[in-house]
Enzyme design. Structure first.
Site, PDB file in Angstrom:
ATOM      1  N   ARG A 269      30.389  51.475 102.605  1.00 18.72           N
ATOM      2  CA  ARG A 269      31.419  52.448 103.034  1.00 18.72           C
ATOM      3  C   ARG A 269      31.324  53.749 102.252  1.00 18.72           C
ATOM      4  O   ARG A 269      31.760  54.786 102.721  1.00 18.72           O
ATOM      5  CB  ARG A 269      32.821  51.842 102.834  1.00 18.72           C
ATOM      6  CG  ARG A 269      33.137  50.702 103.774  1.00 18.72           C
ATOM      7  CD  ARG A 269      34.349  49.953 103.305  1.00 18.72           C
ATOM      8  NE  ARG A 269      34.117  49.399 101.960  1.00 18.72           N
ATOM      9  CZ  ARG A 269      35.020  48.757 101.243  1.00 18.72           C
ATOM     10  NH1 ARG A 269      36.241  48.583 101.715  1.00 18.72           N
ATOM     11  NH2 ARG A 269      34.718  48.283 100.037  1.00 18.72           N
TER      12      ARG A 269
ATOM     13  N   SER B  98      28.236  32.062  97.418  1.00 17.07           N
ATOM     14  CA  SER B  98      28.687  32.050  96.016  1.00 17.07           C
ATOM     15  C   SER B  98      28.809  30.615  95.540  1.00 17.07           C
ATOM     16  O   SER B  98      28.931  29.687  96.348  1.00 17.07           O
ATOM     17  CB  SER B  98      30.064  32.719  95.926  1.00 17.07           C
ATOM     18  OG  SER B  98      30.626  32.532  94.642  1.00 17.07           O
TER      19      SER B  98
ATOM     20  N   TYR C 242      39.396  33.199  98.266  1.00 19.97           N
ATOM     21  CA  TYR C 242      38.001  33.654  98.097  1.00 19.97           C
ATOM     22  C   TYR C 242      37.058  32.463  98.279  1.00 19.97           C
ATOM     23  O   TYR C 242      36.047  32.555  98.973  1.00 19.97           O
ATOM     24  CB  TYR C 242      37.813  34.297  96.716  1.00 19.97           C
ATOM     25  CG  TYR C 242      36.373  34.730  96.458  1.00 19.97           C
ATOM     26  CD1 TYR C 242      35.801  35.767  97.201  1.00 19.97           C
ATOM     27  CD2 TYR C 242      35.584  34.090  95.501  1.00 19.97           C
ATOM     28  CE1 TYR C 242      34.474  36.151  96.989  1.00 19.97           C
ATOM     29  CE2 TYR C 242      34.265  34.476  95.280  1.00 19.97           C
ATOM     30  CZ  TYR C 242      33.718  35.502  96.031  1.00 19.97           C
ATOM     31  OH  TYR C 242      32.402  35.877  95.819  1.00 19.97           O
TER      32      TYR C 242
ATOM     33  N   PRO D 296      25.284  32.536  93.988  1.00 18.25           N
ATOM     34  CA  PRO D 296      25.270  32.890  92.563  1.00 18.25           C
ATOM     35  C   PRO D 296      26.557  32.501  91.851  1.00 18.25           C
ATOM     36  O   PRO D 296      27.629  32.451  92.450  1.00 18.25           O
ATOM     37  CB  PRO D 296      25.134  34.423  92.573  1.00 18.25           C
ATOM     38  CG  PRO D 296      24.860  34.823  93.981  1.00 18.25           C
ATOM     39  CD  PRO D 296      25.415  33.726  94.836  1.00 18.25           C
TER      40      PRO D 296
ATOM     41  N   VAL E 284      27.737  37.148  88.067  1.00 15.78           N
ATOM     42  CA  VAL E 284      26.796  38.268  88.048  1.00 15.78           C
ATOM     43  C   VAL E 284      27.612  39.499  87.638  1.00 15.78           C
ATOM     44  O   VAL E 284      28.643  39.784  88.249  1.00 15.78           O
ATOM     45  CB  VAL E 284      26.187  38.533  89.444  1.00 15.78           C
ATOM     46  CG1 VAL E 284      25.039  39.529  89.347  1.00 15.78           C
ATOM     47  CG2 VAL E 284      25.742  37.240  90.117  1.00 15.78           C
TER      48      VAL E 284
HETATM   49  P1  NDP Z   1      29.849  44.773  94.091  1.00 16.62           P
HETATM   50  O1  NDP Z   1      31.330  45.020  94.154  1.00 16.62           O
HETATM   51  O2  NDP Z   1      29.095  45.407  93.007  1.00 16.62           O
HETATM   52  O3  NDP Z   1      29.191  45.150  95.505  1.00 16.62           O
HETATM   53  C1  NDP Z   1      29.811  44.806  96.717  1.00 16.62           C
HETATM   54  C2  NDP Z   1      29.159  45.589  97.848  1.00 16.62           C
HETATM   55  O4  NDP Z   1      29.793  45.186  99.090  1.00 16.62           O
HETATM   56  C3  NDP Z   1      29.353  47.080  97.710  1.00 16.62           C
HETATM   57  O5  NDP Z   1      28.148  47.740  98.042  1.00 16.62           O
HETATM   58  C4  NDP Z   1      30.432  47.409  98.732  1.00 16.62           C
HETATM   59  O6  NDP Z   1      30.203  48.701  99.268  1.00 16.62           O
HETATM   60  C5  NDP Z   1      30.144  46.359  99.817  1.00 16.62           C
HETATM   61  N1  NDP Z   1      31.327  46.127 100.639  1.00 16.62           N
HETATM   62  C6  NDP Z   1      32.516  45.574 100.249  1.00 16.62           C
HETATM   63  N2  NDP Z   1      33.376  45.594 101.280  1.00 16.62           N
HETATM   64  C7  NDP Z   1      32.740  46.169 102.337  1.00 16.62           C
HETATM   65  C8  NDP Z   1      33.101  46.483 103.665  1.00 16.62           C
HETATM   66  N3  NDP Z   1      34.307  46.191 104.134  1.00 16.62           N
HETATM   67  N4  NDP Z   1      32.196  47.077 104.475  1.00 16.62           N
HETATM   68  C9  NDP Z   1      30.955  47.368 104.002  1.00 16.62           C
HETATM   69  N5  NDP Z   1      30.532  47.095 102.756  1.00 16.62           N
HETATM   70  C10 NDP Z   1      31.432  46.507 101.935  1.00 16.62           C
HETATM   71  O7  NDP Z   1      29.708  43.173  94.025  1.00 16.62           O
HETATM   72  P2  NDP Z   1      28.418  42.208  94.000  1.00 16.62           P
HETATM   73  O8  NDP Z   1      27.171  42.966  94.100  1.00 16.62           O
HETATM   74  O9  NDP Z   1      28.620  41.294  92.885  1.00 16.62           O
HETATM   75  O10 NDP Z   1      28.691  41.389  95.355  1.00 16.62           O
HETATM   76  C11 NDP Z   1      27.753  41.258  96.395  1.00 16.62           C
HETATM   77  C12 NDP Z   1      27.972  39.916  97.070  1.00 16.62           C
HETATM   78  O11 NDP Z   1      27.709  38.881  96.126  1.00 16.62           O
HETATM   79  C13 NDP Z   1      29.388  39.667  97.569  1.00 16.62           C
HETATM   80  O12 NDP Z   1      29.324  39.002  98.811  1.00 16.62           O
HETATM   81  C14 NDP Z   1      29.983  38.743  96.516  1.00 16.62           C
HETATM   82  O13 NDP Z   1      31.015  37.935  97.021  1.00 16.62           O
HETATM   83  C15 NDP Z   1      28.762  37.935  96.148  1.00 16.62           C
HETATM   84  N6  NDP Z   1      28.798  37.266  94.854  1.00 16.62           N
HETATM   85  C16 NDP Z   1      29.015  37.968  93.691  1.00 16.62           C
HETATM   86  C17 NDP Z   1      29.057  37.293  92.473  1.00 16.62           C
HETATM   87  C18 NDP Z   1      29.347  37.990  91.179  1.00 16.62           C
HETATM   88  O14 NDP Z   1      29.691  37.299  90.194  1.00 16.62           O
HETATM   89  N7  NDP Z   1      29.230  39.302  91.089  1.00 16.62           N
HETATM   90  C19 NDP Z   1      28.802  35.855  92.413  1.00 16.62           C
HETATM   91  C20 NDP Z   1      28.597  35.224  93.684  1.00 16.62           C
HETATM   92  C21 NDP Z   1      28.581  35.919  94.849  1.00 16.62           C
HETATM   93  P3  NDP Z   1      31.339  49.786  99.583  1.00 16.62           P
HETATM   94  O15 NDP Z   1      32.455  49.556  98.632  1.00 16.62           O
HETATM   95  O16 NDP Z   1      30.638  51.101  99.405  1.00 16.62           O
HETATM   96  O17 NDP Z   1      31.700  49.535 101.013  1.00 16.62           O
HETATM   97  C1  8X3 Z   2      31.756  35.149  92.459  1.00 14.07           C
HETATM   98  C2  8X3 Z   2      31.670  34.100  91.426  1.00 14.07           C
HETATM   99  O1  8X3 Z   2      32.965  32.372  90.051  1.00 14.07           O
HETATM  100  O2  8X3 Z   2      34.098  34.466  90.547  1.00 14.07           O
HETATM  101  O3  8X3 Z   2      31.501  34.677  93.730  1.00 14.07           O
HETATM  102  O4  8X3 Z   2      33.799  32.842  92.241  1.00 14.07           O
HETATM  103  S1  8X3 Z   2      33.227  33.432  91.078  1.00 14.07           S
END
Ligand code: NDP
Ligand code: 8X3
Length: 254
Positions: free
Chosen positions: A34, A140, A153, A183, A186
């Protein structure tokens, strides 16, 4: 011609690192998110550094109309998507079920589940037509386990886990691979988003934990995407060494 990969949520964290990983290997990349400014900057940076073709698309995956407008009207040279990485997603809030904010629930379910479905519905028919493709869903550890205050979540990520398994069955006869990546911790903007901009609370999540980096997950995604045609990794759980599961991790003493 080099393969084309579509990565949702590439403005930050895992999506951004994955875009860079594929750019390094000279893939053609569609990046979405976005935040237009960040997306455009990333597109310019990757094009300049790696000499690759990049198409940035700004839309909210929660909007079916916006998602279809962009993905069903791609320029001809970008229509054949070989690899779809459903990464856009978020957690918002941590609360017991009797106290949770229903707007937070809408954001998580609409993004993590419905958004992933809208994107997949727009991209999968092309893969079916060409009888080839790979869908990689970023689920996740929360799609494998449930923890206190995280029920919604976790439910949204259990849905992703189920969808990965369902997609793999439905797309089997078309030769399309489906990989589920789960994951643990992260260190990205994930916790900042979960705690609605409270950076102190977000930082405390990773304090003393040698958390995974976005680049670690990007490497795993790239590995899964570049295996031989007859090999499909179905499901992977990846945690930092200091985390055993969603509720057990060790912090280093200061
Ligand atoms: P970040 O918050 O760093 O990145 C999330 C990304 O998702 C951003 O680029 C954001 O872009 C995009 N996003 C969120 N909402 C929307 C939307 N409505 N439309 C389009 N894009 C969207 O988090 P992560 O990189 O950590 O997360 C990436 C994925 O990994 C997620 O699905 C998360 O649930 C999953 N995950 C993360 C973990 C962690 O510990 N970090 C562990 C396990 C899974 P923008 O805001 O510009 O739209
Ligand atoms: C993100 C990892 O442990 O916060 O998906 O659910 S946790």
């Amino acid at each position: 011609m080099k393969k084309t990969v579509l990565i949702t949520g590439a403005t930050s964290g895992i999506g951004r690192a994955t875009a860079e990983r594929f750019a390094k290997a000279s893939y053609r990349i569609i990046i979405t998110g976005r935040r237009k400014e960040r997306l455009d900057e990333l597109a310019m940076e990757l094009a300049a550094r790696y000499g690759v073709e990049i198409l940035p698309l700004v839309f909210d995956v929660r909007s079916k109309a916006e998602t279809e407008k962009h993905l069903l009207n791609l320029p001809a040279e970008w229509r054949d998507i070989d690899i779809l990485i459903n990464n856009a997603g978020l957690a918002v809030g941590l609360a017991h079920i009797d106290e949770g904010d229903t707007d937070d629930w809408d954001r998580m379910i609409d993004t993590n589940v419905k958004g992933l479905l809208y994107v997949t519905r727009a991209v999968a028919p092309g893969m079916v037509k060409r009888a080839s493709g790979h869908i990689i869903n970023i689920a996740s550890i929360a799609g494998k386990e449930v923890y206190e205050n995280g029920g919604v979540y976790c439910a949204s990520k259990h849905a992703v886990d189920a969808l990965s398994r369902g997609m793999r069955i439905d797309l089997l006869k078309h030769g399309i691979k489906v990989t589920n990546i789960a994951p643990g911790m992260v260190e990205t903007e994930f916790s900042l988003v979960r705690f609605k901009g409270d950076s102190t609370r977000a930082a405390s999540v990773y304090e003393g934990i040698d958390a995974l980096r976005a680049e670690d997950i990007a490497d795993v995604i790239f590995y899964c995407a570049t295996l031989p045609e007859h090999v499909c990794i179905n499901d992977l759980v990846i945690t930092p060494t200091s985390q055993a599961n969603a509720t057990n991790s060790v912090r280093r003493r200061k």
